[in-house]
Motif scaffolding. Structure first.
Motif, PDB file in Angstrom:
ATOM      1  N   ILE A  38      -5.180   0.954  -5.459  1.00  0.00           N
ATOM      2  CA  ILE A  38      -6.273   2.000  -4.266  1.00  0.00           C
ATOM      3  C   ILE A  38      -5.658   2.705  -3.764  1.00  0.00           C
ATOM      4  CG2 ILE A  38      -7.293   2.537  -2.414  1.00  0.00           C
ATOM      5  CD1 ILE A  38      -8.129  -0.975  -3.319  1.00  0.00           C
ATOM      6  N   MET A  39      -4.116   2.431  -3.503  1.00  0.00           N
ATOM      7  CA  MET A  39      -3.161   3.349  -3.455  1.00  0.00           C
ATOM      8  C   MET A  39      -1.709   4.289  -3.493  1.00  0.00           C
ATOM      9  SD  MET A  39      -3.526   3.454   0.408  1.00  0.00           S
ATOM     10  CE  MET A  39      -2.071   4.161   1.176  1.00  0.00           C
ATOM     11  N   GLY A  66       0.602  -0.958   0.288  1.00  0.00           N
ATOM     12  CA  GLY A  66      -0.329  -0.181  -0.020  1.00  0.00           C
ATOM     13  C   GLY A  66       0.538   1.048  -0.008  1.00  0.00           C
ATOM     14  N   LEU A  67       2.070   0.945   0.934  1.00  0.00           N
ATOM     15  CA  LEU A  67       2.472   2.466   0.803  1.00  0.00           C
ATOM     16  C   LEU A  67       3.222   2.601  -0.011  1.00  0.00           C
ATOM     17  CD1 LEU A  67       4.372   2.180   4.465  1.00  0.00           C
ATOM     18  CD2 LEU A  67       1.882   2.891   3.844  1.00  0.00           C
ATOM     19  N   SER A  97       4.100   5.513  -5.780  1.00  0.00           N
ATOM     20  CA  SER A  97       4.058   5.327  -7.246  1.00  0.00           C
ATOM     21  C   SER A  97       2.956   6.050  -7.596  1.00  0.00           C
ATOM     22  CB  SER A  97       3.667   4.478  -7.524  1.00  0.00           C
ATOM     23  OG  SER A  97       4.429   2.814  -7.054  1.00  0.00           O
ATOM     24  N   GLY A  98       2.017   6.783  -6.964  1.00  0.00           N
ATOM     25  CA  GLY A  98       1.155   7.653  -7.737  1.00  0.00           C
ATOM     26  C   GLY A  98       1.487   9.236  -7.386  1.00  0.00           C
ATOM     27  N   VAL A  99       1.973   9.207  -5.982  1.00  0.00           N
ATOM     28  CA  VAL A  99       3.156  10.802  -5.534  1.00  0.00           C
ATOM     29  C   VAL A  99       4.007  11.031  -7.063  1.00  0.00           C
ATOM     30  CG1 VAL A  99       4.007  12.014  -4.090  1.00  0.00           C
ATOM     31  CG2 VAL A  99       2.172  10.805  -3.422  1.00  0.00           C
ATOM     32  N   MET A 100       5.271  10.418  -7.114  1.00  0.00           N
ATOM     33  CA  MET A 100       5.653  10.035  -8.338  1.00  0.00           C
ATOM     34  C   MET A 100       5.243  10.310  -9.611  1.00  0.00           C
ATOM     35  SD  MET A 100       8.348   7.991  -6.501  1.00  0.00           S
ATOM     36  CE  MET A 100       9.678   8.284  -8.121  1.00  0.00           C
ATOM     37  N   VAL A 101       4.063   9.046  -9.795  1.00  0.00           N
ATOM     38  CA  VAL A 101       3.482   9.965 -11.396  1.00  0.00           C
ATOM     39  C   VAL A 101       2.946  11.011 -11.598  1.00  0.00           C
ATOM     40  CG1 VAL A 101       1.740   8.826 -12.852  1.00  0.00           C
ATOM     41  CG2 VAL A 101       3.088   7.590 -11.869  1.00  0.00           C
ATOM     42  N   HIS A 137      -3.771 -10.350  -3.408  1.00  0.00           N
ATOM     43  CA  HIS A 137      -4.673  -8.734  -2.737  1.00  0.00           C
ATOM     44  C   HIS A 137      -3.548  -7.864  -2.752  1.00  0.00           C
ATOM     45  CE1 HIS A 137      -7.094 -11.704  -0.142  1.00  0.00           C
ATOM     46  NE2 HIS A 137      -6.060 -12.036  -0.013  1.00  0.00           N
ATOM     47  N   SER A 138      -3.076  -8.204  -4.361  1.00  0.00           N
ATOM     48  CA  SER A 138      -2.705  -6.644  -4.354  1.00  0.00           C
ATOM     49  C   SER A 138      -2.536  -5.287  -5.382  1.00  0.00           C
ATOM     50  CB  SER A 138      -1.689  -7.758  -5.460  1.00  0.00           C
ATOM     51  OG  SER A 138      -2.632  -7.376  -7.137  1.00  0.00           O
TER      52      SER A 138
END
Length: 262
Positions: free
Chosen positions: A245-246, A39-40, A45-49, A239-240
């Motif tokens: 979601i994160m 999750g972290l 990844s989302g922040v960096m993209v 359960h990836s």
């Protein structure tokens, strides 16, 4: 005075985020679970993209509007150079990714824990470059980058650095390192960011005319880290979906920060 303050602030915030995350080793008794780590990693990844797109690529293209229909060209060139730069580092620096059995880069007799720290250090380099290039743009009176936008980038990176610090210090302690040494390893992994940022700011004093290339260079370097390292890590095991979601949450937070503060 304000310029110097901005530089110190910009270089310090992401490093503080890493250090605070590494300090979790003093308060948490158990290692982070696989689901938590996925999750972290997805969040980071989302922040960096989002940071690569809104804080780096979009300003790079806006600064090249005078080129007309080929205004994308400097961004394309810089982005690909950033990819190649990280590919070179990834192929030469010995490092070991989380949950990996085999180290990457040149063969080395370094300890497993040392190579784990090097893995995080490696992908902190483009983050430091990103911070350096946006604050360097402000210092050179580049109107495409605002103080709010630069602070949004540093805050976004600091937020995703917090779990990174924990992901380093907690496993180090679990493998036998003392809490102090584990904390030091987490802090050390983030120390490269202010160094890379300062180096980029100094270099920009020489290459200001190719600012769009530098912005997109940092974006390409960060995207390499996301695709080559972070996304595979967040997708491991069962359960990836938590990683996806994160990732979405991290992306939305960074996008909102950049628009609200920029």
């Amino acid at each position: 005075m304000i310029d110097n303050f901005l530089i110190v602030l910009g270089l310090s915030i992401p490093f503080i985020g890493t250090s605070l995350g590494a300090a979790c080793v003093f308060f948490l008794k158990r290692n982070l679970g696989d689901s938590v780590q996925r999750g972290l990693t997805g969040f980071a990844s989302g922040v960096m993209v989002a940071a690569s797109v809104w804080s780096l690529l979009v300003p790079a293209i806006e600064q090249s509007e005078g080129l007309g229909k080929i205004s994308f060209l400097p961004a394309v060139i810089g982005f690909m150079l950033g990819i190649l730069f990280l590919l070179m580092l990834d192929s030469t620096i010995p490092h070991l990714h989380m949950h990996a059995e085999k180290a990457e880069g040149h063969k080395s007799k370094l300890k497993k824990t040392t190579m784990m720290v090097l893995a995080v250090t490696l992908h902190n380099i483009p983050e430091g470059m990103a911070v350096g290039v946006v604050f360097g743009s402000i210092l050179s009176d580049n109107k495409a980058i605002t103080v709010g936008g630069a602070l949004a980038l540093t805050l976004g990176i600091a937020i995703q650095n917090f779990p990174e610090g924990a992901i380093i210090s907690m496993p180090l302690h679990a493998e036998g390192k003392s809490k102090i040494n584990a904390f030091g390893g987490g802090v050390l992994s983030g120390a490269v960011e202010p160094i890379a940022a300062l180096f980029t700011i100094v270099a920009m004093g020489i290459v200001v005319p190719i600012m769009p290339v530098l912005l997109s260079f940092a974006a390409g370097a960060m995207m390499y880290v996301v695709v080559e390292e972070l996304i595979p890590e967040m997708s491991q095991g069962e359960h990836s979906n938590i990683g996806v979601i994160m990732f979405s949450i991290g992306f939305v937070i960074m996008m909102a920060l950049d628009v609200a503060l920029g």
